[in-house]
Design a protein around this motif. Structure first.
Motif, PDB file in Angstrom:
ATOM      1  N   ASN A 137       0.794  -1.238   0.000  1.00  0.00           N
ATOM      2  CA  ASN A 137       0.000   0.000   0.000  1.00  0.00           C
ATOM      3  C   ASN A 137       0.822   1.282   0.000  1.00  0.00           C
ATOM      4  O   ASN A 137       0.255   2.370  -0.076  1.00  0.00           O
ATOM      5  N   VAL A 138       2.141   1.192   0.105  1.00  0.00           N
ATOM      6  CA  VAL A 138       2.999   2.378   0.195  1.00  0.00           C
ATOM      7  C   VAL A 138       4.163   2.252  -0.783  1.00  0.00           C
ATOM      8  O   VAL A 138       4.915   1.274  -0.740  1.00  0.00           O
ATOM      9  N   LEU A 139       4.311   3.260  -1.638  1.00  0.00           N
ATOM     10  CA  LEU A 139       5.380   3.259  -2.646  1.00  0.00           C
ATOM     11  C   LEU A 139       6.143   4.568  -2.644  1.00  0.00           C
ATOM     12  O   LEU A 139       5.598   5.611  -2.268  1.00  0.00           O
ATOM     13  N   LEU A 140       7.384   4.500  -3.113  1.00  0.00           N
ATOM     14  CA  LEU A 140       8.113   5.700  -3.504  1.00  0.00           C
ATOM     15  C   LEU A 140       8.147   5.682  -5.024  1.00  0.00           C
ATOM     16  O   LEU A 140       8.598   4.708  -5.640  1.00  0.00           O
ATOM     17  N   ALA A 141       7.632   6.714  -5.652  1.00  0.00           N
ATOM     18  CA  ALA A 141       7.569   6.766  -7.109  1.00  0.00           C
ATOM     19  C   ALA A 141       8.334   7.984  -7.613  1.00  0.00           C
ATOM     20  O   ALA A 141       8.750   8.857  -6.841  1.00  0.00           O
ATOM     21  N   GLU A 142       8.520   8.018  -8.918  1.00  0.00           N
ATOM     22  CA  GLU A 142       9.187   9.155  -9.562  1.00  0.00           C
ATOM     23  C   GLU A 142       8.283   9.682 -10.662  1.00  0.00           C
ATOM     24  O   GLU A 142       7.804   8.926 -11.512  1.00  0.00           O
ATOM     25  N   ASP A 143       8.029  10.955 -10.613  1.00  0.00           N
ATOM     26  CA  ASP A 143       7.161  11.589 -11.603  1.00  0.00           C
ATOM     27  C   ASP A 143       7.837  12.860 -12.105  1.00  0.00           C
ATOM     28  O   ASP A 143       8.020  13.814 -11.354  1.00  0.00           O
ATOM     29  N   LYS A 144       8.257  12.841 -13.376  1.00  0.00           N
ATOM     30  CA  LYS A 144       8.945  13.997 -13.972  1.00  0.00           C
ATOM     31  C   LYS A 144      10.171  14.386 -13.137  1.00  0.00           C
ATOM     32  O   LYS A 144      10.356  15.553 -12.781  1.00  0.00           O
ATOM     33  N   ILE A 193       8.061  11.099  -5.160  1.00  0.00           N
ATOM     34  CA  ILE A 193       6.744  11.295  -4.572  1.00  0.00           C
ATOM     35  C   ILE A 193       6.348  10.028  -3.827  1.00  0.00           C
ATOM     36  O   ILE A 193       6.538   8.920  -4.333  1.00  0.00           O
ATOM     37  N   VAL A 194       5.858  10.190  -2.609  1.00  0.00           N
ATOM     38  CA  VAL A 194       5.364   9.049  -1.836  1.00  0.00           C
ATOM     39  C   VAL A 194       3.876   8.912  -2.124  1.00  0.00           C
ATOM     40  O   VAL A 194       3.124   9.883  -2.012  1.00  0.00           O
ATOM     41  N   VAL A 195       3.461   7.712  -2.524  1.00  0.00           N
ATOM     42  CA  VAL A 195       2.046   7.485  -2.817  1.00  0.00           C
ATOM     43  C   VAL A 195       1.530   6.348  -1.955  1.00  0.00           C
ATOM     44  O   VAL A 195       2.224   5.372  -1.696  1.00  0.00           O
ATOM     45  N   ILE A 196       0.296   6.513  -1.489  1.00  0.00           N
ATOM     46  CA  ILE A 196      -0.341   5.525  -0.633  1.00  0.00           C
ATOM     47  C   ILE A 196      -1.705   5.176  -1.208  1.00  0.00           C
ATOM     48  O   ILE A 196      -2.473   6.060  -1.594  1.00  0.00           O
ATOM     49  N   GLY A 197      -1.992   3.896  -1.308  1.00  0.00           N
ATOM     50  CA  GLY A 197      -3.272   3.437  -1.824  1.00  0.00           C
ATOM     51  C   GLY A 197      -3.392   1.935  -1.651  1.00  0.00           C
ATOM     52  O   GLY A 197      -2.394   1.215  -1.766  1.00  0.00           O
ATOM     53  N   ARG A 198      -4.576   1.457  -1.393  1.00  0.00           N
ATOM     54  CA  ARG A 198      -4.764   0.037  -1.122  1.00  0.00           C
ATOM     55  C   ARG A 198      -4.416  -0.799  -2.344  1.00  0.00           C
ATOM     56  O   ARG A 198      -4.978  -0.626  -3.423  1.00  0.00           O
ATOM     57  N   GLY A 199      -3.441  -1.716  -2.178  1.00  0.00           N
ATOM     58  CA  GLY A 199      -3.048  -2.636  -3.241  1.00  0.00           C
ATOM     59  C   GLY A 199      -2.200  -2.028  -4.334  1.00  0.00           C
ATOM     60  O   GLY A 199      -1.920  -2.678  -5.346  1.00  0.00           O
ATOM     61  N   ILE A 200      -1.715  -0.805  -4.127  1.00  0.00           N
ATOM     62  CA  ILE A 200      -1.000  -0.114  -5.194  1.00  0.00           C
ATOM     63  C   ILE A 200       0.352  -0.760  -5.516  1.00  0.00           C
ATOM     64  O   ILE A 200       0.873  -0.635  -6.625  1.00  0.00           O
ATOM     65  N   ILE A 251      10.964   1.756  10.485  1.00  0.00           N
ATOM     66  CA  ILE A 251       9.661   1.393  11.059  1.00  0.00           C
ATOM     67  C   ILE A 251       8.822   0.650  10.032  1.00  0.00           C
ATOM     68  O   ILE A 251       9.113   0.655   8.834  1.00  0.00           O
ATOM     69  N   SER A 252       7.757   0.044  10.508  1.00  0.00           N
ATOM     70  CA  SER A 252       6.872  -0.722   9.639  1.00  0.00           C
ATOM     71  C   SER A 252       6.132   0.191   8.661  1.00  0.00           C
ATOM     72  O   SER A 252       5.614   1.251   9.060  1.00  0.00           O
ATOM     73  N   PRO A 253       6.065  -0.212   7.389  1.00  0.00           N
ATOM     74  CA  PRO A 253       5.278   0.575   6.423  1.00  0.00           C
ATOM     75  C   PRO A 253       3.812   0.695   6.852  1.00  0.00           C
ATOM     76  O   PRO A 253       3.142   1.657   6.489  1.00  0.00           O
ATOM     77  N   LEU A 254       3.333  -0.301   7.626  1.00  0.00           N
ATOM     78  CA  LEU A 254       1.954  -0.225   8.125  1.00  0.00           C
ATOM     79  C   LEU A 254       1.766   1.013   8.993  1.00  0.00           C
ATOM     80  O   LEU A 254       0.706   1.654   8.959  1.00  0.00           O
ATOM     81  N   VAL A 255       2.797   1.371   9.758  1.00  0.00           N
ATOM     82  CA  VAL A 255       2.711   2.550  10.616  1.00  0.00           C
ATOM     83  C   VAL A 255       2.616   3.816   9.765  1.00  0.00           C
ATOM     84  O   VAL A 255       1.853   4.734  10.080  1.00  0.00           O
ATOM     85  N   ILE A 256       3.378   3.854   8.681  1.00  0.00           N
ATOM     86  CA  ILE A 256       3.309   5.009   7.765  1.00  0.00           C
ATOM     87  C   ILE A 256       1.910   5.122   7.181  1.00  0.00           C
ATOM     88  O   ILE A 256       1.334   6.213   7.092  1.00  0.00           O
ATOM     89  N   GLU A 257       1.359   3.980   6.796  1.00  0.00           N
ATOM     90  CA  GLU A 257       0.003   3.965   6.239  1.00  0.00           C
ATOM     91  C   GLU A 257      -1.015   4.438   7.274  1.00  0.00           C
ATOM     92  O   GLU A 257      -1.912   5.234   6.958  1.00  0.00           O
ATOM     93  N   VAL A 305       2.914   3.228 -12.028  1.00  0.00           N
ATOM     94  CA  VAL A 305       1.989   3.305 -10.901  1.00  0.00           C
ATOM     95  C   VAL A 305       0.564   3.365 -11.433  1.00  0.00           C
ATOM     96  O   VAL A 305       0.270   4.126 -12.356  1.00  0.00           O
ATOM     97  N   GLU A 306      -0.309   2.559 -10.864  1.00  0.00           N
ATOM     98  CA  GLU A 306      -1.722   2.627 -11.238  1.00  0.00           C
ATOM     99  C   GLU A 306      -2.353   3.813 -10.513  1.00  0.00           C
ATOM    100  O   GLU A 306      -2.736   3.724  -9.350  1.00  0.00           O
ATOM    101  N   GLU A 307      -2.460   4.923 -11.201  1.00  0.00           N
ATOM    102  CA  GLU A 307      -2.871   6.171 -10.552  1.00  0.00           C
ATOM    103  C   GLU A 307      -4.285   6.108 -10.014  1.00  0.00           C
ATOM    104  O   GLU A 307      -4.641   6.843  -9.086  1.00  0.00           O
ATOM    105  N   ALA A 308      -5.113   5.233 -10.573  1.00  0.00           N
ATOM    106  CA  ALA A 308      -6.482   5.107 -10.074  1.00  0.00           C
ATOM    107  C   ALA A 308      -6.511   4.566  -8.649  1.00  0.00           C
ATOM    108  O   ALA A 308      -7.504   4.743  -7.923  1.00  0.00           O
ATOM    109  N   LEU A 309      -5.426   3.910  -8.230  1.00  0.00           N
ATOM    110  CA  LEU A 309      -5.373   3.323  -6.887  1.00  0.00           C
ATOM    111  C   LEU A 309      -4.804   4.289  -5.847  1.00  0.00           C
ATOM    112  O   LEU A 309      -4.796   3.978  -4.659  1.00  0.00           O
ATOM    113  N   ILE A 310      -4.314   5.446  -6.273  1.00  0.00           N
ATOM    114  CA  ILE A 310      -3.694   6.396  -5.339  1.00  0.00           C
ATOM    115  C   ILE A 310      -4.761   7.073  -4.482  1.00  0.00           C
ATOM    116  O   ILE A 310      -5.695   7.675  -4.984  1.00  0.00           O
TER     117      ILE A 310
END
Length: 283
Positions: A10-17, A21-28, A65-71, A38-43
């Protein structure tokens, strides 16, 4: 937007241009790998680093720390923004996640960190405290770890001031302490128990909070401009006990903050104190 690093499903580090960018979304991040789109519809939420320091700090945090905590911190932050109708500085995500991780570890070790400002936080910042309670309940649901009420207060203080970060949290704590000390002065001067459920007492609490917010907010301070001298004399003559008590409270606040309180604030505080004195004496 391409995946740069996967923290969990559910937590990614992505690159856009060429911008991290840190993006969070269920199942992303489910069944994804570095370099995938990145499936932007899931952000659900995006966090753009405000500067280089934020990016380094987040990466350090995510490695410890756990990514769950970040989420969870992100969900709590979004909930707070919706409830308070504001947008918080992205540094609060790092601060909140770090605090939650620390609180969970202490709870697992059965170590209770007492919050000496819990009563004041609950009474002076009820909306923020409710968010803290919501956060504690969400943490229990997702981790099975029950945090003490003290943590609801600690989390609440992170949302008190819209200018987030260490200095703002420090300011919130200072204001809360000043309110507590001011009430001690008032209770001692009154010489009898004040009904904390009395509407005039509740109005005094709200007034003290925003009075101190104004005092700390240098840009919005008006000093002694447009003071109604007639009104000042009127409240001094009409409410001498309340006026003297306001003097004591203001003298204490000026000594602790090294800031000068405007005369218009003296008028407003006197009026509120007079209402409390009258309702207390009528008991």
């Amino acid at each position: 937007m391409l995946i740069k690093k996967i923290f969990n499903n559910n937590v990614l580090l992505a690159e856009d241009k060429q911008q991290d960018i840190v993006v969070i979304g269920r199942g992303i991040g489910f069944q994804k790998k570095r370099g995938d789109a990145v499936e932007e519809a899931l952000i659900d939420t995006r966090y753009l680093p405000q500067d280089e320091h934020w990016g380094r700090t987040f990466n350090d945090l995510a490695s410890e720390i756990s990514p769950l905590v970040i989420e969870m911190a992100s969900n709590i932050l979004r909930h707070a923004e919706a409830q308070l109708h504001t947008t918080f500085n992205t540094y609060l995500l790092v601060s909140l996640a770090d605090h939650i991780s620390y609180a969970i570890e202490k709870a697992k070790q059965q170590i209770v960190v007492h919050n000496n400002l819990l009563w004041e936080t609950r009474h002076y910042y009820p909306m923020e405290y409710q968010i803290g309670e919501w956060a504690v309940a969400a943490i229990l649901e997702q981790t099975g770890v029950a945090l003490p009420d003290d943590e609801a207060g600690f989390i609440a203080l992170k949302f008190v001031d819209k200018q987030n970060g260490y200095l703002a949290n420090e300011r919130a704590s200072q204001i809360t302490t000043l309110i507590s000390d001011a009430l001690t002065i008032i209770r001692y001067a009154v010489g009898q128990t004040i009904d904390e459920n009395d509407i005039n007492y509740q109005r005094l609490l709200v007034h003290l909070r925003f009075f101190l917010d104004r005092l700390y907010d240098e840009e919005n301070r008006t000093g002694n401009v447009n003071i109604d001298a007639v009104m000042l004399q009127h409240v001094q003559r009409s409410y001498p006990n309340a006026y003297d008590l306001a003097d004591k409270v203001i003298a204490y606040i000026e000594d602790k903050t090294h800031k000068q309180v405007a005369e218009n604030e003296r008028i407003y505080l006197t009026v509120h104190l007079n209402r409390v004195l009258q309702s207390t004496l009528a008991q």
